[in-house]
Scaffold this motif. Structure first.
Motif, short mmCIF file in Angstrom:
data_model
loop_
_atom_site.label_atom_id
_atom_site.label_comp_id
_atom_site.label_asym_id
_atom_site.label_seq_id
_atom_site.Cartn_x
_atom_site.Cartn_y
_atom_site.Cartn_z
N TRP A 1 30.13 47.36 48.38
CA TRP A 1 31.38 47.08 49.18
C TRP A 1 32.46 47.10 48.32
O TRP A 1 33.72 47.23 48.88
CB TRP A 1 30.88 46.06 50.16
CG TRP A 1 32.00 45.51 50.89
CD1 TRP A 1 32.55 44.22 51.11
CD2 TRP A 1 32.99 46.09 52.06
NE1 TRP A 1 33.70 43.90 51.89
CE2 TRP A 1 34.15 45.16 52.43
CE3 TRP A 1 33.17 47.33 52.23
CZ2 TRP A 1 34.95 45.31 53.29
CZ3 TRP A 1 34.18 47.89 53.19
CH2 TRP A 1 34.93 46.78 53.77
N GLU A 2 32.30 46.20 47.32
CA GLU A 2 33.55 45.77 46.50
C GLU A 2 34.10 46.98 45.41
O GLU A 2 35.05 46.93 45.08
CB GLU A 2 33.23 44.72 45.77
CG GLU A 2 32.47 44.80 44.22
CD GLU A 2 32.18 43.48 43.69
OE1 GLU A 2 32.85 42.54 43.88
OE2 GLU A 2 31.44 43.72 42.60
N TYR A 3 33.14 47.83 45.12
CA TYR A 3 33.23 48.45 43.73
C TYR A 3 34.51 49.65 43.67
O TYR A 3 34.95 49.86 42.69
CB TYR A 3 32.14 49.01 43.25
CG TYR A 3 31.80 50.63 43.63
CD1 TYR A 3 31.43 50.73 44.81
CD2 TYR A 3 32.00 51.76 42.64
CE1 TYR A 3 31.01 52.13 45.31
CE2 TYR A 3 31.72 52.96 43.00
CZ TYR A 3 31.17 53.29 44.24
OH TYR A 3 31.06 54.43 44.82
N ALA A 4 34.77 50.08 44.90
CA ALA A 4 35.88 51.40 45.03
C ALA A 4 37.19 50.40 45.02
O ALA A 4 37.29 49.81 46.18
CB ALA A 4 35.48 52.32 45.76
N PRO A 5 38.15 50.76 44.29
CA PRO A 5 38.34 51.46 43.38
C PRO A 5 38.30 50.99 41.89
O PRO A 5 38.21 51.63 40.81
CB PRO A 5 39.69 52.01 43.55
CG PRO A 5 40.44 50.99 43.91
CD PRO A 5 39.50 50.35 44.81
N LEU A 6 38.29 49.67 41.84
CA LEU A 6 38.07 49.13 40.39
C LEU A 6 37.03 48.59 39.71
O LEU A 6 36.98 48.24 38.67
CB LEU A 6 39.07 47.93 40.45
CG LEU A 6 40.61 48.35 40.72
CD1 LEU A 6 41.48 47.16 40.56
CD2 LEU A 6 41.11 49.69 39.92
N GLY A 7 35.73 49.00 40.13
CA GLY A 7 34.59 48.72 39.62
C GLY A 7 33.66 47.64 40.04
O GLY A 7 34.35 46.78 40.94
N PRO A 8 32.63 47.33 39.54
CA PRO A 8 31.80 46.20 39.71
C PRO A 8 32.46 44.81 39.31
O PRO A 8 33.34 44.77 38.38
CB PRO A 8 30.47 46.22 39.01
CG PRO A 8 30.81 47.26 37.97
CD PRO A 8 32.05 48.13 38.49
N PHE A 9 32.56 43.72 40.29
CA PHE A 9 33.23 42.39 39.88
C PHE A 9 32.19 41.30 40.21
O PHE A 9 31.34 40.91 39.35
CB PHE A 9 34.71 42.59 40.58
CG PHE A 9 35.39 41.47 40.37
CD1 PHE A 9 35.73 40.86 39.19
CD2 PHE A 9 36.09 40.43 41.40
CE1 PHE A 9 36.67 40.02 38.72
CE2 PHE A 9 36.55 39.52 41.25
CZ PHE A 9 37.12 39.20 39.98
N GLN A 10 32.20 40.81 41.38
CA GLN A 10 31.29 39.73 41.80
C GLN A 10 30.06 40.10 41.94
O GLN A 10 29.06 39.19 41.49
CB GLN A 10 31.98 38.89 43.13
CG GLN A 10 33.13 38.33 42.96
CD GLN A 10 33.16 37.29 41.95
OE1 GLN A 10 32.62 36.45 41.86
NE2 GLN A 10 33.75 37.80 40.70
N GLN B 1 28.07 44.99 45.45
CA GLN B 1 28.74 46.18 44.58
C GLN B 1 29.04 47.29 45.64
O GLN B 1 30.33 47.80 45.32
CB GLN B 1 27.63 46.36 43.40
CG GLN B 1 28.36 47.51 42.49
CD GLN B 1 27.73 47.92 41.21
OE1 GLN B 1 26.47 47.16 41.18
NE2 GLN B 1 27.93 48.87 40.51
N ALA C 1 28.92 39.19 38.32
CA ALA C 1 29.46 37.90 37.70
C ALA C 1 28.46 36.43 37.70
O ALA C 1 28.73 35.61 37.39
CB ALA C 1 30.79 37.45 38.23
N GLN D 1 30.52 39.07 49.77
CA GLN D 1 31.00 40.05 51.04
C GLN D 1 30.00 41.00 51.19
O GLN D 1 29.51 41.77 50.17
CB GLN D 1 32.27 40.56 50.70
CG GLN D 1 33.39 39.50 51.08
CD GLN D 1 34.71 40.09 51.32
OE1 GLN D 1 34.90 41.20 52.01
NE2 GLN D 1 35.80 39.22 51.26
#
Lengths: 416, 416
Positions: free
Chosen positions: A240-249, A238, A252, A179
């Motif tokens: 777009w996704e990182y708030a609030p739980l941090g880097p994920f996809q 990163q 990965a 995303q």
């Protein structure tokens, strides 16, 4: 032991080998003739220790330590056996050893071997513990006056990564889809990352388990060895996704490590301290002695079919927190640590522009493209680019090298 | 199959058993006489399938599927074997089965067994995918008008947790120490968490591996079963550590799961859809059919030596994203998924105060203490408290239960 130790394997005595007798790093390899084996690098050769075990030349407390071709079982034997095995190898591969005849037939030329993951990664954690990197990233996304998060000088900030995505040097890396949404877009789209990046790091490998809090000294004792580590990162996913739980996809897709585990024992002569503290640390994070290592690092980028440009040179000693501090913090909540856990240092940038360990920093968020030797420019990685990390501690006439940590970017998969 | 299936194990036909013949969940147990075994719950009994395998009563494609006493090898056999084995059990444990004589001698009363982890957790991921929970937490820490992060309605937000910290119901949980700093403090201190909390969740277990992006339908097909999951959380450690890389030591102390894996097959009659979308999802996250389940959930708190108070009742169908959507998102970057991966749903709060799945929400950040049946009050967990999650899907005269998911809080360790 900062003088070259001479081996009867002649190529191990050459000044510019990564693998003199002083090093003896541990890897896993296959050849067209053999299944996966544990091996020790010596000059241009690999000593097949799985074969040595099979023929009864090793004195180990268990059977089948090397039968699976990974180093996890050996690590689980504990520090005393690590030391005894290293002493055996140092003696047996040393100039004039009476064991030369026995061992010579179990040497495999590196040119004939393909390297595999040297160990099974149990869990993978990545940190954000380089002072210059954190300052650069904070300056880019906030401002230089508030670059460091308030917690940064008090603890090594880390997040759990994805062990299944860790691959050995030489594995191609497929550009991730994800995303993407820039601030001017109303809604995200799903597609290939346009800001795919590398991060120059070191990885520390946990060799002894713990089940409760540990001191920094205990943490240092638990570390088996180190690898080079490239934490491939999709900056746009990163963001777009990182708030609030941090880097994920964003993190990965893949993390590439160098094929040889350089043991802590081989790095002992190169210990150095972390930089002076800007704020006093809580007692559980204080180091009783030097726990970083003086390891020169560099990263090169080669576009498809073109020569390589060295993008950056830096040193592991630039870290604000050592791996031992990171491990002590990791276990502070009671989190159990296990044999084969991998801890990424965080990006190792130095003080100057030419010491920066990521394209995000080198191109200053994409605003200052780099010019390569080929005349091309780069902000982030393009398909076909090959990234190579290299690293070595330098002694008197020898180097403790890690071998290359390399990955080539392939185009993103078609969308479903 | 929403009618009770009758078994020759009489206790399995009782209206209020968690384990009728319709359920057949998978666990791991020991008894004073036996080492770790794989077992299937039926009424008040456990069918010892490790023993059945040993004596040759099972038709499986490999040897030693159940020899280790965990369900990972069975999961790795794949969905066709999952279905065949379930059909065998349903037949063999059914009323009037000619196999009763063979199987009866391999029943172990649950009262004699201690439960172990039913599977080895490969990697653990936790999500934040409950709409009411995200709204409550966002209202507490920001404001109700901006409660949801901008990305929340577009993707299931998740972070990688720590597999080594996942424990089975009945394991005591030691209150974590960690860095604590409230906004009025100049610097952090290290000590016991004062805001230690639970989170009522479901866990989905990946039974089929993937190595690249997958559709939501493929993701649903990959899920082997479900457990109850309590994601113990130190709110004060989290508040100080979480920016910018997310929760780390706040969530690393322990995650407790219920001892029985309830298979997806047993839950099929209870499928239900996720709630209407507030924003249209990108195609890779759209569900081709109902992928949530109607499972009633509750959490009870018993202070040391006191009776239990039910704190909350909710339903798994309150989730905004299903486990299948979470898994499809997880794999979207190319992240390899493996047999034994565990995905936490995120806290399952319902719309009303009495449906909230954490003490953070129930006590509104500690500002509105709860009064227990014993007369005591609670904002967060106190030493000696026992938390119990329970859950069941309800059919016509039977329930598909999970067994209790329980943990007791022990005092923090002494500081080093």
């Amino acid at each position: 032991m900062t003088q070259l130790l001479r081996s009867w394997v002649e190529s191990a005595n050459a000044a510019e080998t990564d693998f003199p007798l002083n090093n003896l790093p541990y890897g896993s390899f296959v050849t067209p003739q053999t299944s996966r084996r544990c091996g020790v690098a010596i000059g241009s050769q690999i000593l097949d220790v799985s074969a040595l075990e099979q023929v009864g030349l090793l004195d180990l407390p268990q059977d089948n330590v090397f039968a699976e071709g990974t180093w996890n079982r050996f690590m689980a034997l504990g520090p005393q056996h690590w030391a005894e095995f290293r002493a055996f190898l140092t003696d047996a591969l040393g100039d004039g050893s009476p064991r030369q005849g026995d061992l010579q037939k179990h040497l495999v030329p590196m040119a004939r071997a393909a390297m595999e993951m040297p160990f099974t990664v149990t869990e993978y954690t990545d940190f954000y513990a380089g002072r210059h990197h954190a300052f650069n990233v904070g300056s880019l996304f906030r401002d230089p006056a508030n670059a460091l998060p308030p917690n940064w000088l008090h603890m090594p900030i880390g997040y759990n990564g994805r062990a299944s995505s860790v691959v050995v040097s030489g594995t191609d890396v497929i550009r991730p889809n994800g995303q993407l949404k820039s601030p001017d877009m109303d809604a995200p789209v799903f597609g290939p990352s346009k800001r795919f990046d590398m991060e120059l790091e070191m990885g520390a490998i946990v060799g002894t388990p713990s089940d409760g809090p540990i001191t920094v000294q205990q943490a240092d004792d638990m570390i088996f060895g180190y690898v080079l580590l490239n934490d491939w990162s999709a900056r746009d996913i990163q963001a777009w996704e990182y708030a609030p739980l941090g880097p994920f996809q964003a993190k990965a897709t893949a993390t590439t490590i160098s094929p040889w585990i350089v043991t802590k024992a081989a790095l002992e002569p190169f210990r150095t301290s972390t930089p002076p503290r800007e704020k006093e640390l809580l007692p559980y994070l204080r180091e009783p002695g030097p726990m970083l290592f003086d390891i020169e690092l560099e990263v090169g980028l080669a576009p498809e079919g073109k020569p390589e440009t060295i993008l950056s040179r830096t040193n592991y000693s630039e870290m604000y927190y050592s791996a031992a501090q990171q491990l002590a913090h990791h276990a502070s909540s009671g989190c159990p640590m296990r044999v084969g856990d991998l801890l990424g240092s965080g990006t190792i940038s130095g003080p100057e522009k030419q010491n920066r360990g990521s394209l995000l920093e080198l191109s200053w968020g994409g605003r200052e493209p780099l010019t390569l030797n080929s005349g091309e420019t780069r902000t982030f990685l393009e398909d076909g680019d090959t990234l190579t990390l290299r690293g070595a501690a330098r002694g008197d006439g020898f180097r403790i090298g890690f071998g290359a940590c390399r990955g080539k970017i392939l185009p993103a998969r078609d969308l479903p």
